[in-house]
Scaffold this motif. Sequence first.
Motif, PDB file in Angstrom:
ATOM      1  N   SER A   2       0.830  -1.194   0.000  1.00  0.00           N
ATOM      2  CA  SER A   2       0.000   0.000   0.000  1.00  0.00           C
ATOM      3  C   SER A   2       0.872   1.255   0.000  1.00  0.00           C
ATOM      4  O   SER A   2       1.849   1.335   0.743  1.00  0.00           O
ATOM      5  N   PRO A   3       0.520   2.234  -0.830  1.00  0.00           N
ATOM      6  CA  PRO A   3       1.277   3.488  -0.819  1.00  0.00           C
ATOM      7  C   PRO A   3       1.172   4.222   0.511  1.00  0.00           C
ATOM      8  O   PRO A   3       2.000   5.064   0.832  1.00  0.00           O
ATOM      9  N   LEU A   4       0.180   3.873   1.308  1.00  0.00           N
ATOM     10  CA  LEU A   4       0.003   4.525   2.608  1.00  0.00           C
ATOM     11  C   LEU A   4       1.019   4.039   3.641  1.00  0.00           C
ATOM     12  O   LEU A   4       1.123   4.612   4.713  1.00  0.00           O
ATOM     13  N   ASN A   5       1.774   2.998   3.298  1.00  0.00           N
ATOM     14  CA  ASN A   5       2.822   2.526   4.213  1.00  0.00           C
ATOM     15  C   ASN A   5       3.965   3.530   4.312  1.00  0.00           C
ATOM     16  O   ASN A   5       4.714   3.507   5.278  1.00  0.00           O
ATOM     17  N   ASN A  87      -8.318   4.904  -2.631  1.00  0.00           N
ATOM     18  CA  ASN A  87      -8.067   3.890  -3.647  1.00  0.00           C
ATOM     19  C   ASN A  87      -6.556   3.751  -3.832  1.00  0.00           C
ATOM     20  O   ASN A  87      -5.898   4.666  -4.334  1.00  0.00           O
ATOM     21  N   ASN A  88      -6.012   2.604  -3.453  1.00  0.00           N
ATOM     22  CA  ASN A  88      -4.569   2.387  -3.546  1.00  0.00           C
ATOM     23  C   ASN A  88      -4.045   2.487  -4.975  1.00  0.00           C
ATOM     24  O   ASN A  88      -2.925   2.952  -5.195  1.00  0.00           O
ATOM     25  N   ASP A  89      -4.835   2.055  -5.959  1.00  0.00           N
ATOM     26  CA  ASP A  89      -4.395   2.138  -7.358  1.00  0.00           C
ATOM     27  C   ASP A  89      -4.185   3.588  -7.781  1.00  0.00           C
ATOM     28  O   ASP A  89      -3.212   3.915  -8.457  1.00  0.00           O
ATOM     29  N   ASN A  92      -1.097   4.904  -6.044  1.00  0.00           N
ATOM     30  CA  ASN A  92       0.091   4.375  -6.720  1.00  0.00           C
ATOM     31  C   ASN A  92       0.361   5.123  -8.019  1.00  0.00           C
ATOM     32  O   ASN A  92       1.510   5.345  -8.390  1.00  0.00           O
ATOM     33  N   TYR A  93      -0.711   5.518  -8.719  1.00  0.00           N
ATOM     34  CA  TYR A  93      -0.546   6.297  -9.952  1.00  0.00           C
ATOM     35  C   TYR A  93       0.121   7.642  -9.647  1.00  0.00           C
ATOM     36  O   TYR A  93       1.041   8.067 -10.358  1.00  0.00           O
ATOM     37  N   ILE A  94      -0.320   8.304  -8.602  1.00  0.00           N
ATOM     38  CA  ILE A  94       0.280   9.584  -8.202  1.00  0.00           C
ATOM     39  C   ILE A  94       1.757   9.384  -7.862  1.00  0.00           C
ATOM     40  O   ILE A  94       2.610  10.185  -8.253  1.00  0.00           O
ATOM     41  N   LEU A  95       2.072   8.292  -7.165  1.00  0.00           N
ATOM     42  CA  LEU A  95       3.474   7.978  -6.862  1.00  0.00           C
ATOM     43  C   LEU A  95       4.277   7.740  -8.137  1.00  0.00           C
ATOM     44  O   LEU A  95       5.409   8.198  -8.263  1.00  0.00           O
ATOM     45  N   GLN A  96       3.692   7.025  -9.090  1.00  0.00           N
ATOM     46  CA  GLN A  96       4.398   6.738 -10.343  1.00  0.00           C
ATOM     47  C   GLN A  96       4.664   8.018 -11.128  1.00  0.00           C
ATOM     48  O   GLN A  96       5.735   8.184 -11.716  1.00  0.00           O
ATOM     49  N   VAL A  97       3.720   8.940 -11.148  1.00  0.00           N
ATOM     50  CA  VAL A  97       3.929  10.236 -11.808  1.00  0.00           C
ATOM     51  C   VAL A  97       5.106  10.960 -11.154  1.00  0.00           C
ATOM     52  O   VAL A  97       5.963  11.523 -11.837  1.00  0.00           O
ATOM     53  N   TYR A  98       5.160  10.909  -9.834  1.00  0.00           N
ATOM     54  CA  TYR A  98       6.258  11.535  -9.098  1.00  0.00           C
ATOM     55  C   TYR A  98       7.594  10.890  -9.464  1.00  0.00           C
ATOM     56  O   TYR A  98       8.572  11.585  -9.749  1.00  0.00           O
TER      57      TYR A  98
END
Length: 106
Positions: A2-5, A87-89, A92-98
Amino acid sequence: MSPLNNKKLLLTAVDYYSLYTKNQRSLLKYLINLSIDGVIKLSTSEASKNIKTSRANIYLTLDKFGKEMLLSKVREKADRHFSYTLNNDKLNYILQVYYNKQENKW
């Protein structure tokens, strides 16, 4: 995973996510900070005080996040407040853009 980790990294990624306005990013960061296992119990009046925007703007932004499926509204029985789940997906998309922006820096 989870990106929230890793909330610190996720909050940084949200700062770089240019598809949201400053107020929308502020609300998203506030929601991420409030989340426990991806679930948020939200008081709109408290949120408006913390990010210094109107309650109307909070509702509009929550509606936008819902339409984009970033948030899902959940109402628990015998509770007059709504809870939201992230929504974890989408996170995760926001993280991938970063990550992509960091890799492509000149």
